[in-house]
Write a protein that holds these residues in place. Sequence first.
Motif, PDB file in Angstrom:
ATOM      1  N   ILE A   2    -132.102   3.598 -19.050  1.00  0.00           N
ATOM      2  CA  ILE A   2    -132.152   4.813 -19.856  1.00  0.00           C
ATOM      3  C   ILE A   2    -132.277   4.380 -21.311  1.00  0.00           C
ATOM      4  N   LYS A   3    -133.290   4.915 -21.970  1.00  0.00           N
ATOM      5  CA  LYS A   3    -133.501   4.577 -23.377  1.00  0.00           C
ATOM      6  C   LYS A   3    -133.143   5.777 -24.230  1.00  0.00           C
ATOM      7  N   ARG A   4    -132.056   5.678 -24.937  1.00  0.00           N
ATOM      8  CA  ARG A   4    -131.576   6.707 -25.858  1.00  0.00           C
ATOM      9  C   ARG A   4    -130.986   6.021 -27.068  1.00  0.00           C
ATOM     10  N   LYS A   5    -131.078   6.677 -28.206  1.00  0.00           N
ATOM     11  CA  LYS A   5    -130.459   6.127 -29.412  1.00  0.00           C
ATOM     12  C   LYS A   5    -129.115   6.826 -29.600  1.00  0.00           C
ATOM     13  N   ILE A   6    -128.060   6.079 -29.391  1.00  0.00           N
ATOM     14  CA  ILE A   6    -126.692   6.590 -29.513  1.00  0.00           C
ATOM     15  C   ILE A   6    -125.991   5.804 -30.615  1.00  0.00           C
ATOM     16  N   LYS A   7    -125.477   6.529 -31.597  1.00  0.00           N
ATOM     17  CA  LYS A   7    -124.763   5.888 -32.707  1.00  0.00           C
ATOM     18  C   LYS A   7    -123.271   6.179 -32.560  1.00  0.00           C
ATOM     19  N   VAL A   8    -122.489   5.113 -32.547  1.00  0.00           N
ATOM     20  CA  VAL A   8    -121.033   5.243 -32.444  1.00  0.00           C
ATOM     21  C   VAL A   8    -120.422   4.791 -33.763  1.00  0.00           C
ATOM     22  N   GLU A   9    -119.672   5.695 -34.372  1.00  0.00           N
ATOM     23  CA  GLU A   9    -118.976   5.351 -35.614  1.00  0.00           C
ATOM     24  C   GLU A   9    -117.525   5.042 -35.270  1.00  0.00           C
ATOM     25  N   TYR A  10    -117.017   3.962 -35.849  1.00  0.00           N
ATOM     26  CA  TYR A  10    -115.651   3.556 -35.551  1.00  0.00           C
ATOM     27  C   TYR A  10    -115.006   2.985 -36.804  1.00  0.00           C
ATOM     28  N   LEU A  11    -113.717   2.734 -36.721  1.00  0.00           N
ATOM     29  CA  LEU A  11    -112.940   2.219 -37.854  1.00  0.00           C
ATOM     30  C   LEU A  11    -112.302   0.891 -37.478  1.00  0.00           C
ATOM     31  N   ARG A  13    -109.138  -1.422 -38.885  1.00  0.00           N
ATOM     32  CA  ARG A  13    -108.018  -1.487 -39.823  1.00  0.00           C
ATOM     33  C   ARG A  13    -108.047  -2.835 -40.546  1.00  0.00           C
ATOM     34  N   ARG A  14    -107.924  -2.818 -41.859  1.00  0.00           N
ATOM     35  CA  ARG A  14    -107.991  -4.049 -42.669  1.00  0.00           C
ATOM     36  C   ARG A  14    -106.815  -4.984 -42.400  1.00  0.00           C
ATOM     37  N   GLN A  15    -105.675  -4.420 -42.135  1.00  0.00           N
ATOM     38  CA  GLN A  15    -104.456  -5.203 -41.965  1.00  0.00           C
ATOM     39  C   GLN A  15    -104.553  -6.183 -40.801  1.00  0.00           C
ATOM     40  N   ASP A  16    -105.014  -5.709 -39.635  1.00  0.00           N
ATOM     41  CA  ASP A  16    -105.018  -6.583 -38.461  1.00  0.00           C
ATOM     42  C   ASP A  16    -106.306  -6.491 -37.642  1.00  0.00           C
ATOM     43  N   SER A  17    -107.335  -5.856 -38.181  1.00  0.00           N
ATOM     44  CA  SER A  17    -108.654  -5.714 -37.537  1.00  0.00           C
ATOM     45  C   SER A  17    -108.609  -4.927 -36.227  1.00  0.00           C
ATOM     46  N   LYS A  18    -107.616  -4.080 -36.060  1.00  0.00           N
ATOM     47  CA  LYS A  18    -107.570  -3.218 -34.872  1.00  0.00           C
ATOM     48  C   LYS A  18    -108.705  -2.193 -34.970  1.00  0.00           C
ATOM     49  N   ILE A  19    -109.337  -1.905 -33.823  1.00  0.00           N
ATOM     50  CA  ILE A  19    -110.476  -0.985 -33.758  1.00  0.00           C
ATOM     51  C   ILE A  19    -110.015   0.363 -33.223  1.00  0.00           C
ATOM     52  N   VAL A  39    -111.880   0.226 -42.609  1.00  0.00           N
ATOM     53  CA  VAL A  39    -113.296   0.133 -42.974  1.00  0.00           C
ATOM     54  C   VAL A  39    -114.096   0.920 -41.935  1.00  0.00           C
ATOM     55  N   GLU A  40    -115.021   1.737 -42.413  1.00  0.00           N
ATOM     56  CA  GLU A  40    -115.864   2.505 -41.507  1.00  0.00           C
ATOM     57  C   GLU A  40    -117.064   1.662 -41.084  1.00  0.00           C
ATOM     58  N   ASN A  41    -117.315   1.611 -39.789  1.00  0.00           N
ATOM     59  CA  ASN A  41    -118.434   0.854 -39.230  1.00  0.00           C
ATOM     60  C   ASN A  41    -119.189   1.732 -38.240  1.00  0.00           C
ATOM     61  N   SER A  42    -120.362   1.263 -37.832  1.00  0.00           N
ATOM     62  CA  SER A  42    -121.101   1.968 -36.787  1.00  0.00           C
ATOM     63  C   SER A  42    -121.961   0.967 -36.021  1.00  0.00           C
ATOM     64  N   GLU A  43    -122.243   1.316 -34.780  1.00  0.00           N
ATOM     65  CA  GLU A  43    -123.147   0.525 -33.943  1.00  0.00           C
ATOM     66  C   GLU A  43    -124.113   1.489 -33.287  1.00  0.00           C
ATOM     67  N   VAL A  44    -125.353   1.029 -33.126  1.00  0.00           N
ATOM     68  CA  VAL A  44    -126.381   1.839 -32.480  1.00  0.00           C
ATOM     69  C   VAL A  44    -126.733   1.181 -31.155  1.00  0.00           C
ATOM     70  N   PHE A  45    -126.710   1.985 -30.091  1.00  0.00           N
ATOM     71  CA  PHE A  45    -127.065   1.518 -28.755  1.00  0.00           C
ATOM     72  C   PHE A  45    -128.359   2.217 -28.350  1.00  0.00           C
TER      73      PHE A  45
END
Length: 128
Positions: A2-11, A13-19, A39-45
């Motif tokens: 399946i080809k779809r563009k899905i963007k997931v935004e995640y955070l 934490r600076r203190q311990d890099s917990k997602i 820190v706000e991040n995102s990944e595209v699948f």
Amino acid sequence: MIKRKIKVEYLRRRQDSKIGLTYEDLAEDGQEPWEVDAVENSEVFTLFTNRGKVSKTQASPYSIINEEAERILAEELEIESQREADEARAKKLAQRINHYFAANNLSSEEVEWDTTRVVFAMERRRVG
């Protein structure tokens, strides 16, 4: 695949890099969500297996992000399947309206449209 563009935004934490997906996910006991330093991040699948899982080549090292991408994909596929059913229903309704117009020698210029009443009247006639 399946080809779809899905963007997931995640955070992250600076203190311990917990997602996490929200600030509430990252807040510790007794801490308010707005006090989290993240820190706000995102990944595209773009590739998913036929079962709706993230492709191994694009999988994130964080399972929570992969699961969120799969959840978003499932939502989009569900909406698409509902759209197809709604589209078929709309075509049937349009055929009924066209048949009614032809049977009564009407044209669209002669009718004042109130679409909500037309749909409900057609549904009542079909159900009742």
